[in-house]
Every structure is written in structure tokens, then in C-alpha cells.
Design a protein around this motif. Sequence first.
Motif, PDB file in Angstrom:
ATOM      1  N   GLY A  41       0.815  -1.216   0.000  1.00 12.57           N
ATOM      2  CA  GLY A  41       0.000   0.000   0.000  1.00 12.57           C
ATOM      3  C   GLY A  41       0.845   1.261   0.000  1.00 12.57           C
ATOM      4  N   ILE A  42       1.895   1.274   0.831  1.00 15.17           N
ATOM      5  CA  ILE A  42       2.804   2.425   0.865  1.00 15.17           C
ATOM      6  C   ILE A  42       3.485   2.606  -0.491  1.00 15.17           C
ATOM      7  CG2 ILE A  42       4.927   3.324   1.887  1.00 15.17           C
ATOM      8  CD1 ILE A  42       4.132   1.828   4.471  1.00 15.17           C
ATOM      9  N   SER A  43       3.918   1.490  -1.086  1.00 15.74           N
ATOM     10  CA  SER A  43       4.614   1.540  -2.375  1.00 15.74           C
ATOM     11  C   SER A  43       3.694   2.037  -3.480  1.00 15.74           C
ATOM     12  CB  SER A  43       5.158   0.154  -2.721  1.00 15.74           C
ATOM     13  OG  SER A  43       5.982  -0.341  -1.692  1.00 15.74           O
ATOM     14  N   CYS A  44       2.460   1.561  -3.484  1.00 16.26           N
ATOM     15  CA  CYS A  44       1.502   2.010  -4.504  1.00 16.26           C
ATOM     16  C   CYS A  44       1.145   3.483  -4.326  1.00 16.26           C
ATOM     17  CB  CYS A  44       0.242   1.145  -4.436  1.00 16.26           C
ATOM     18  SG  CYS A  44       0.482  -0.548  -5.043  1.00 16.26           S
ATOM     19  N   LEU A  45       1.108   3.936  -3.076  1.00 18.11           N
ATOM     20  CA  LEU A  45       0.855   5.352  -2.821  1.00 18.11           C
ATOM     21  C   LEU A  45       1.984   6.208  -3.408  1.00 18.11           C
ATOM     22  CD1 LEU A  45      -0.787   7.601  -1.470  1.00 18.11           C
ATOM     23  CD2 LEU A  45       0.484   7.133   0.661  1.00 18.11           C
ATOM     24  N   ALA A  46       3.224   5.767  -3.243  1.00 24.80           N
ATOM     25  CA  ALA A  46       4.356   6.495  -3.818  1.00 24.80           C
ATOM     26  C   ALA A  46       4.278   6.509  -5.341  1.00 24.80           C
ATOM     27  CB  ALA A  46       5.666   5.866  -3.355  1.00 24.80           C
ATOM     28  N   LEU A  47       3.920   5.375  -5.932  1.00 23.60           N
ATOM     29  CA  LEU A  47       3.806   5.299  -7.393  1.00 23.60           C
ATOM     30  C   LEU A  47       2.688   6.207  -7.897  1.00 23.60           C
ATOM     31  CD1 LEU A  47       4.730   3.981 -10.031  1.00 23.60           C
ATOM     32  CD2 LEU A  47       3.128   2.107  -9.572  1.00 23.60           C
ATOM     33  N   LEU A  48       1.572   6.247  -7.181  1.00 18.23           N
ATOM     34  CA  LEU A  48       0.456   7.134  -7.550  1.00 18.23           C
ATOM     35  C   LEU A  48       0.883   8.595  -7.466  1.00 18.23           C
ATOM     36  CD1 LEU A  48      -2.540   7.593  -8.243  1.00 18.23           C
ATOM     37  CD2 LEU A  48      -3.025   7.486  -5.786  1.00 18.23           C
ATOM     38  N   LEU A  49       1.630   8.942  -6.425  1.00 14.70           N
ATOM     39  CA  LEU A  49       2.109  10.316  -6.277  1.00 14.70           C
ATOM     40  C   LEU A  49       2.996  10.698  -7.452  1.00 14.70           C
ATOM     41  CD1 LEU A  49       2.407  12.867  -4.502  1.00 14.70           C
ATOM     42  CD2 LEU A  49       4.363  11.739  -3.400  1.00 14.70           C
ATOM     43  N   TRP A  50       3.872   9.782  -7.869  1.00 16.92           N
ATOM     44  CA  TRP A  50       4.730  10.042  -9.027  1.00 16.92           C
ATOM     45  C   TRP A  50       3.888  10.254 -10.280  1.00 16.92           C
ATOM     46  CZ3 TRP A  50       5.086   6.916 -13.427  1.00 16.92           C
ATOM     47  CH2 TRP A  50       6.059   7.301 -14.359  1.00 16.92           C
ATOM     48  N   ALA A  51       2.879   9.415 -10.494  1.00 23.80           N
ATOM     49  CA  ALA A  51       2.039   9.524 -11.689  1.00 23.80           C
ATOM     50  C   ALA A  51       1.291  10.857 -11.726  1.00 23.80           C
ATOM     51  CB  ALA A  51       1.056   8.359 -11.745  1.00 23.80           C
ATOM     52  N   LEU A  52       0.855  11.322 -10.561  1.00 22.36           N
ATOM     53  CA  LEU A  52       0.081  12.559 -10.503  1.00 22.36           C
ATOM     54  C   LEU A  52       0.943  13.807 -10.660  1.00 22.36           C
ATOM     55  CD1 LEU A  52      -2.389  11.723  -7.579  1.00 22.36           C
ATOM     56  CD2 LEU A  52      -2.893  11.785 -10.030  1.00 22.36           C
ATOM     57  N   THR A  53       2.232  13.694 -10.349  1.00 24.20           N
ATOM     58  CA  THR A  53       3.100  14.883 -10.374  1.00 24.20           C
ATOM     59  C   THR A  53       4.158  14.828 -11.472  1.00 24.20           C
ATOM     60  OG1 THR A  53       4.618  13.861  -8.752  1.00 24.20           O
ATOM     61  CG2 THR A  53       2.832  15.222  -7.891  1.00 24.20           C
ATOM     62  N   ARG A  54       4.126  13.817 -12.321  1.00 29.92           N
ATOM     63  CA  ARG A  54       5.210  13.578 -13.265  1.00 29.92           C
ATOM     64  C   ARG A  54       5.438  14.725 -14.246  1.00 29.92           C
ATOM     65  NH1 ARG A  54       3.277   8.803 -17.283  1.00 29.92           N
ATOM     66  NH2 ARG A  54       5.235   9.450 -18.237  1.00 29.92           N
ATOM     67  N   HIS A  55       4.408  15.501 -14.555  1.00 28.25           N
ATOM     68  CA  HIS A  55       4.566  16.577 -15.532  1.00 28.25           C
ATOM     69  C   HIS A  55       4.471  17.966 -14.914  1.00 28.25           C
ATOM     70  CE1 HIS A  55       4.548  13.704 -18.734  1.00 28.25           C
ATOM     71  NE2 HIS A  55       3.315  13.296 -18.490  1.00 28.25           N
ATOM     72  N   SER A  56       4.377  18.027 -13.582  1.00 28.60           N
ATOM     73  CA  SER A  56       4.044  19.323 -12.986  1.00 28.60           C
ATOM     74  C   SER A  56       5.120  19.929 -12.112  1.00 28.60           C
ATOM     75  CB  SER A  56       2.768  19.185 -12.131  1.00 28.60           C
ATOM     76  OG  SER A  56       2.976  18.252 -11.072  1.00 28.60           O
ATOM     77  N   VAL A  57       6.229  19.219 -11.905  1.00 28.32           N
ATOM     78  CA  VAL A  57       7.254  19.742 -10.998  1.00 28.32           C
ATOM     79  C   VAL A  57       8.489  20.150 -11.775  1.00 28.32           C
ATOM     80  CG1 VAL A  57       8.686  19.249  -8.988  1.00 28.32           C
ATOM     81  CG2 VAL A  57       6.408  18.243  -9.172  1.00 28.32           C
ATOM     82  N   PRO A  58       8.906  21.419 -11.692  1.00 25.26           N
ATOM     83  CA  PRO A  58      10.132  21.844 -12.374  1.00 25.26           C
ATOM     84  C   PRO A  58      11.358  21.247 -11.716  1.00 25.26           C
ATOM     85  CG  PRO A  58       9.335  23.591 -10.956  1.00 25.26           C
ATOM     86  CD  PRO A  58       8.296  22.501 -10.920  1.00 25.26           C
ATOM     87  N   GLY A  59      12.396  21.050 -12.499  1.00 27.60           N
ATOM     88  CA  GLY A  59      13.633  20.519 -11.971  1.00 27.60           C
ATOM     89  C   GLY A  59      14.607  21.608 -11.624  1.00 27.60           C
ATOM     90  N   PRO A  60      15.858  21.300 -11.336  1.00 29.77           N
ATOM     91  CA  PRO A  60      16.809  22.250 -10.859  1.00 29.77           C
ATOM     92  C   PRO A  60      17.059  23.499 -11.678  1.00 29.77           C
ATOM     93  CG  PRO A  60      17.630  20.097 -10.483  1.00 29.77           C
ATOM     94  CD  PRO A  60      16.355  19.957 -11.200  1.00 29.77           C
ATOM     95  N   ALA A  61      17.108  23.754 -12.778  1.00 30.44           N
ATOM     96  CA  ALA A  61      17.325  25.066 -13.375  1.00 30.44           C
ATOM     97  C   ALA A  61      16.178  25.404 -14.281  1.00 30.44           C
ATOM     98  CB  ALA A  61      18.631  25.091 -14.096  1.00 30.44           C
ATOM     99  N   GLY A  62      14.945  25.048 -13.856  1.00 28.70           N
ATOM    100  CA  GLY A  62      13.798  25.328 -14.663  1.00 28.70           C
ATOM    101  C   GLY A  62      13.466  24.240 -15.627  1.00 28.70           C
ATOM    102  N   SER A  63      14.280  23.186 -15.718  1.00 27.10           N
ATOM    103  CA  SER A  63      13.971  22.062 -16.588  1.00 27.10           C
ATOM    104  C   SER A  63      12.967  21.168 -15.919  1.00 27.10           C
ATOM    105  CB  SER A  63      15.253  21.273 -16.882  1.00 27.10           C
ATOM    106  OG  SER A  63      15.741  20.688 -15.711  1.00 27.10           O
ATOM    107  N   LEU A  64      12.519  20.140 -16.630  1.00 23.55           N
ATOM    108  CA  LEU A  64      11.627  19.197 -16.002  1.00 23.55           C
ATOM    109  C   LEU A  64      12.391  18.346 -15.013  1.00 23.55           C
ATOM    110  CD1 LEU A  64       9.523  18.056 -19.074  1.00 23.55           C
ATOM    111  CD2 LEU A  64       8.891  19.710 -17.319  1.00 23.55           C
ATOM    112  N   VAL A  65      11.684  17.514 -14.261  1.00 21.96           N
ATOM    113  CA  VAL A  65      12.278  16.727 -13.190  1.00 21.96           C
ATOM    114  C   VAL A  65      13.410  15.864 -13.684  1.00 21.96           C
ATOM    115  CG1 VAL A  65      11.794  14.962 -11.476  1.00 21.96           C
ATOM    116  CG2 VAL A  65      10.159  16.753 -11.878  1.00 21.96           C
ATOM    117  N   GLY A  66      13.497  15.590 -14.955  1.00 19.63           N
ATOM    118  CA  GLY A  66      14.500  14.656 -15.454  1.00 19.63           C
ATOM    119  C   GLY A  66      15.922  15.129 -15.304  1.00 19.63           C
ATOM    120  N   SER A  67      16.186  16.425 -15.173  1.00 20.37           N
ATOM    121  CA  SER A  67      17.578  16.868 -15.092  1.00 20.37           C
ATOM    122  C   SER A  67      18.135  16.629 -13.719  1.00 20.37           C
ATOM    123  CB  SER A  67      17.676  18.366 -15.414  1.00 20.37           C
ATOM    124  OG  SER A  67      18.973  18.809 -15.196  1.00 20.37           O
ATOM    125  N   ALA A  68      19.284  16.008 -13.662  1.00 16.84           N
ATOM    126  CA  ALA A  68      19.918  15.716 -12.379  1.00 16.84           C
ATOM    127  C   ALA A  68      21.104  16.600 -12.102  1.00 16.84           C
ATOM    128  CB  ALA A  68      20.345  14.261 -12.336  1.00 16.84           C
TER     129      ALA A  68
END
Length: 429
Positions: free
Chosen positions: A393-420
Motif C-alpha cells: 500500500g505504501i509503495s503504490c501510494l508512492a507510485l500514484l504520487l509520481w504519476a500525478l506529479t510527473r509533468h508538474s514539478v520543475p527541476g533544478p534550473a527550470g527544466s523538467l524533473v529529469g535533469s539531475a
Amino acid sequence: MTGDTDEDAIPRTGERSGGTSPYVLSRGAVALFAVAGGTAVANVYFAQPLLVTMGRELAMSPALVGSVVTLTHIGYGLGLLLLVPLGDVTDRRRLIVIQLLLLAAALTAVAAARTPAALLAGTAAVGLLAVVTQTLVVFAASLAPPDRRGRVVGLVTGGVVIGILLARTVSGLMADLAGWRSVYAASAAVIALLALVLHRALPRHGDVTTPAPRYGRLLRSTVTLFATERLLRLRALFGLLIFAAFSTLWSGVALPLSEAPHSLSHTAIGAFGLIGAAGALAATVAGRLNDRGLSHRTTGAGLALLAVSWLPLAFTRSSLWALVVGVIVLDLAVQAVHVTNQSLIYALHPRAGGRLIGGYMLFYAIGSAAGAIASTALYAAAGWGAVCALGAGISCLALLLWALTRHSVPGPAGSLVGSASGGAAGPAG
């Protein structure tokens, strides 16, 4: 820095990329960081298989001896809040060496403890000072070039993972051979030796901003970072959830393994930690993927694997092979997400790396404690199946959170979350 607000203690966006140190971070130096980090953090977990022996020798009640682990983790949490941020405003090499020497002294005090009060004070100090592990992670990240930062964080984290998973096995074996005090005496000697080696091998940290903010404002700025950085809040929440799942397994799995039909010894149960060391491999691979700008996909894949891992784990009572498969998959998943989290968080403000990683690791500690408490209580009430349902249940909650926020959180210099790497790695994968 000047000014009266906590924001003055946080580097501006223009500073996010950080300066590249002239120091060349060799493979040997990365390995040294990994060994030191793993050795330091192992001290937090040494006591767990030794509690019965400690309590018997010092005439401690079960409740009192159980507080050894509690105080160690409380000390660790305080260290994350109070000590790790100091690396942002002082020479990290000196801070690391001082903390290691103090840690060696605390370990010596535990080895020599003759009263319950001395033992409890010593273990609390061990937890407080073992957060040098996080300063080592931040220092390694600050020395790495941006295009290799994820890989370096992954390698150092791999060492930390191995230290955590081997701590219980090593302490149990040493206690059987030479008594529980030998565990802390030997660790004190190793930590003191590491302090000497690191003092000679590491460069001075010349990236400190001058003048530094006052200590109180430095600590308050951690709260400001959480208030202003949505990516930090999200990744901290991921950290809480994945380590709640991790702790749900490792805090509860000894219970069904010690009962019929397996009836394994403590040594045999501890050996499963060796299997979990496969997570170190995931840490390294995840770091490389982050450097390629694939942190978004790495997170999703890791969380999906975390959820799937509970299927074989549910068959632990009937098959040890199912447990082996589940442990490997779960540890791979947790470490992949953990390294991704740290790489992204550090890239937000490299000059505030200590506060960022320290604040993030507080959520790790909360998740670990919650998972441990919930799994043992749930096992007593409803058995192993209920524990696996909780973990899933905890793991599925984390996966759901990722699915809901995958396109909405900016990454470190204004890029999407993919930039590390603070914008150096390109768009999200």
C-alpha cells in the motif's frame, strides 16, 4: 551574506550550477568517500542484534535496553538538523575529520560503559555524530563535475547501503567471537584511522560563502528551502514513503523467519542483509541514468518495482527463494529512487547542499521509524500477510504520487524533473 531574512542564507538561482572544484575526484577518492560513509553509518545499526547481551550484562530492563536503539536514532535526527547544515558554511574536510574523531570517542565510551546511563549517553552521541555520512555525500557531490555528479552520488550511496546492510551481520559475528564491547572498540579504531586518512586525502572546501550566516539563521533557512522549493518537498515525500516501505520489510521480516516452518537462527536471518547489498548496484546505475537526464523515468521504474516486490515477499512463509527475489527487487528499487532524490535535490542549490540533504534525510528517518513501528505492531495483530499489504500500500501510494506529479514539478534550473545536474543533463527522459 547580508540582510535580515532567512532567504539571505540561501544561494540565489544564479548560483545553482555551483563552481567546479579544481580538485580532480579520482575513482580512489570516490571509493574512500563510499567506505567512510558506509563505516560511519554502520554504527547506528550495530546495537540491534546486541540488545539482549547488553541488557543482561548491565542489568537493564527490556524497555530500558530497547531505548538504546531509540536514542541512537533520535541522536541521528538531531544531527541531521544541527550538524549537517554546518557543511554549507565551514570547511567540510575539517568538519568531517572533527566529527569522525568525536565519533571515535563516543564509540570508545560505549565500549567502556559500565552503567546503563553511560551506555545510553554514548549511543545517543554515536547517533548524533554518525551524520558525518551525509556530509560525506554532500562533499563528494560538490567535488564532482555536474555531468558526473549523479554517478558519484550513486557510488557513495552504494557504500552507505552496504554499511547499513552489513552492520547487523558484522556486529553479531564479532559479538559471538569477542563480546559486544569488541564491536564498538574495533569501530572506534577504524573510525579514527579513517579520520587520519581523510585529513590527508581530501581537499579543503574552498566554496564557502563569506561572510557566513549566523547559526540560527542557517538552520531556519532549511525551513525556507522547503517552503520555496516544490521539488524538494516532493522528493522528501518520496523519501519518506520508500523508506517506510523499506523499514516495513526489514523491521518485520525477522519475525516470520524465526518461527516455523523456517525457524532460522539470528545469524541466518542476518545473512539476508547480504542479499540486500544488491541495492548498491542500483545506486550506481541510477546515478548514471541521472547524469543522462533520465531521473524521471528512473523514479517511475523504481517505484513500480517497489510495488511489485511485495508479491514475492508475500510468499516468505512458504519459500525462502521468494523472499530472496523480493528482497533484491525491493532494495534495488529503494536505492534507485533514493539516489535520484539526492541528485535532484543537491542540484537545486549546491551551496546549500548540507541543508538540502539534511532536511531530506529527516523525512527518511521519519519514514523508517514509522515503518518499523507499524510493521511490528501489525504482525502481532494480523500476521505477515498484513505486513506485506501495508508495504504494498505504501509503495503504490508512492507510485500514484509520481504519476500525478510527473509533468508538474520543475527541476533544478527550470527544466523538467529529469535533469539531475542543474540543467546540464538536458530535458526530462
